[in-house]
Scaffold this motif. Structure first.
Motif, mmCIF file in Angstrom:
data_model
loop_
_atom_site.group_PDB
_atom_site.id
_atom_site.type_symbol
_atom_site.label_atom_id
_atom_site.label_comp_id
_atom_site.label_asym_id
_atom_site.label_seq_id
_atom_site.Cartn_x
_atom_site.Cartn_y
_atom_site.Cartn_z
ATOM 1 N N ALA A 6 28.728 40.838 40.007
ATOM 2 C CA ALA A 6 30.101 40.561 39.588
ATOM 3 C C ALA A 6 30.171 40.102 38.142
ATOM 4 N N LEU A 7 31.393 40.174 37.608
ATOM 5 C CA LEU A 7 31.755 39.530 36.353
ATOM 6 C C LEU A 7 32.594 38.312 36.714
ATOM 7 N N LEU A 8 32.255 37.162 36.162
ATOM 8 C CA LEU A 8 32.911 35.915 36.522
ATOM 9 C C LEU A 8 33.822 35.439 35.385
ATOM 10 N N PRO A 9 35.108 35.212 35.656
ATOM 11 C CA PRO A 9 36.005 34.685 34.618
ATOM 12 C C PRO A 9 35.578 33.279 34.214
ATOM 13 N N LEU A 75 38.054 41.238 28.351
ATOM 14 C CA LEU A 75 38.971 41.364 29.476
ATOM 15 C C LEU A 75 40.015 40.264 29.452
ATOM 16 N N ARG A 76 41.040 40.442 30.247
ATOM 17 C CA ARG A 76 41.998 39.381 30.543
ATOM 18 C C ARG A 76 42.526 39.632 31.950
ATOM 19 N N GLY A 91 44.850 41.653 38.801
ATOM 20 C CA GLY A 91 44.196 42.766 38.134
ATOM 21 C C GLY A 91 43.531 42.356 36.829
ATOM 22 N N ALA A 92 43.198 43.345 36.037
ATOM 23 C CA ALA A 92 42.552 43.094 34.748
ATOM 24 C C ALA A 92 43.005 44.149 33.760
ATOM 25 N N GLU A 93 42.938 43.815 32.486
ATOM 26 C CA GLU A 93 43.153 44.790 31.435
ATOM 27 C C GLU A 93 42.151 44.515 30.325
ATOM 28 N N GLY A 94 41.972 45.492 29.475
ATOM 29 C CA GLY A 94 40.982 45.384 28.410
ATOM 30 C C GLY A 94 39.920 46.454 28.585
ATOM 31 N N ASP A 95 38.663 46.058 28.493
ATOM 32 C CA ASP A 95 37.551 47.009 28.596
ATOM 33 C C ASP A 95 37.232 47.333 30.061
ATOM 34 N N VAL A 96 38.254 47.753 30.801
ATOM 35 C CA VAL A 96 38.066 48.012 32.229
ATOM 36 C C VAL A 96 37.148 49.221 32.450
ATOM 37 N N ARG A 97 37.278 50.239 31.600
ATOM 38 C CA ARG A 97 36.405 51.410 31.748
ATOM 39 C C ARG A 97 34.945 51.034 31.488
ATOM 40 N N GLY A 154 42.711 36.475 26.578
ATOM 41 C CA GLY A 154 41.518 37.301 26.611
ATOM 42 C C GLY A 154 40.247 36.467 26.688
ATOM 43 N N TRP A 155 39.225 37.028 27.284
ATOM 44 C CA TRP A 155 37.923 36.377 27.374
ATOM 45 C C TRP A 155 36.840 37.451 27.371
ATOM 46 N N THR A 156 35.630 37.032 27.083
ATOM 47 C CA THR A 156 34.508 37.962 26.996
ATOM 48 C C THR A 156 33.620 37.820 28.218
ATOM 49 N N ALA A 157 33.466 38.922 28.958
ATOM 50 C CA ALA A 157 32.506 38.959 30.062
ATOM 51 C C ALA A 157 31.157 39.281 29.451
ATOM 52 N N ALA A 158 30.321 38.270 29.283
ATOM 53 C CA ALA A 158 29.073 38.427 28.547
ATOM 54 C C ALA A 158 27.844 38.464 29.441
ATOM 55 N N ASP A 159 28.031 38.256 30.742
ATOM 56 C CA ASP A 159 26.891 38.193 31.643
ATOM 57 C C ASP A 159 27.160 38.975 32.921
ATOM 58 N N LEU A 160 26.127 39.594 33.438
ATOM 59 C CA LEU A 160 26.141 40.195 34.763
ATOM 60 C C LEU A 160 25.592 39.159 35.729
#
Length: 204
Positions: A6-9, A75-76, A91-97, A154-160
């Motif tokens: 997962a990606l964690l906010p 993401l946000r 939901g989410a928007e941003g770098d979803v792809r 907005g925030w950066t998902a930087a970790d898996l």
């Protein structure tokens, strides 16, 4: 352990969403929903199911390699929806792809490690907020509509993250599953692939 990637906010994003959910808790039927605690909020990339401990070293190594091949995602938390009247989500928007490409790599890495990957459900960027209690009939449409205007910072998902889902054992009605992070790997790094070079297919 029952594992998922997962990606964690970050805490700030969860605090914003917590405040945004205030009005939803006052809607008719809100008491008949099982609301997910903020520490259980996550964007699932892949559900791996019951993973034997013997697979973990290879799985961890392959997930680390997959993470290095993808850059951090911007993401946000944005809007929401529902799965029928079973579950409410944000939901989410941003770098979803880009997150979807990472999810594909994670599934491929897990398959190669021998983990029982759930292949039935593809990646869909959603964060589960609530589920209908057993036997309750709640119209989730007003709840989903109330989320339409929500747009977090907005925030950066930087970790898996690799997360273990611990099922309730006390037998107390309403007790929820607990989640604990058992592995985490930074996205990107010196070997990160540039966008558009086919990183979605890499899995280690």
């Amino acid at each position: 352990m029952r594992l998922f990637a997962a990606l964690l906010p970050p805490p700030a994003a969860m605090a914003e969403l917590t405040a945004g959910l205030g009005p939803l808790h006052r809607l008719p039927g809100a008491r008949d929903l099982r609301w997910t605690a903020p520490d259980g909020w996550h964007y699932t990339l892949a559900f791996l199911g019951e993973v034997p401990d013997t697979l973990r070293p290879d799985l961890d190594e392959r997930l680390a390699r997959a993470a290095r091949r993808h850059r951090p995602c911007e993401l946000r938390i944005r809007g929401g929806g529902r799965f029928g009247d079973r579950a409410l989500w944000a939901g989410a928007e941003g770098d979803v792809r880009a997150a979807g490409a990472l999810a594909a790599s994670v599934r491929a890495a897990a398959r190669r490690a021998g983990a029982p990957v759930d292949e039935e459900h593809g990646f869909r960027a959603h964060l589960t907020l609530a589920r209908a209690s057993r036997g309750a009939r709640v119209d989730l449409r007003p709840f989903a509509a109330a989320l339409d205007g929500f747009r977090g910072a907005g925030w950066t998902a930087a970790d898996l993250s690799l997360v273990a889902s611990l099922l309730p054992r006390s037998g107390i009605p309403g007790e929820r599953s607990h989640y604990t992070v058992v592995g985490s790997w930074p996205l990107g790094g010196p070997a990160a692939a540039p966008p558009g070079d086919g990183a979605a297919g890499g899995a280690g």
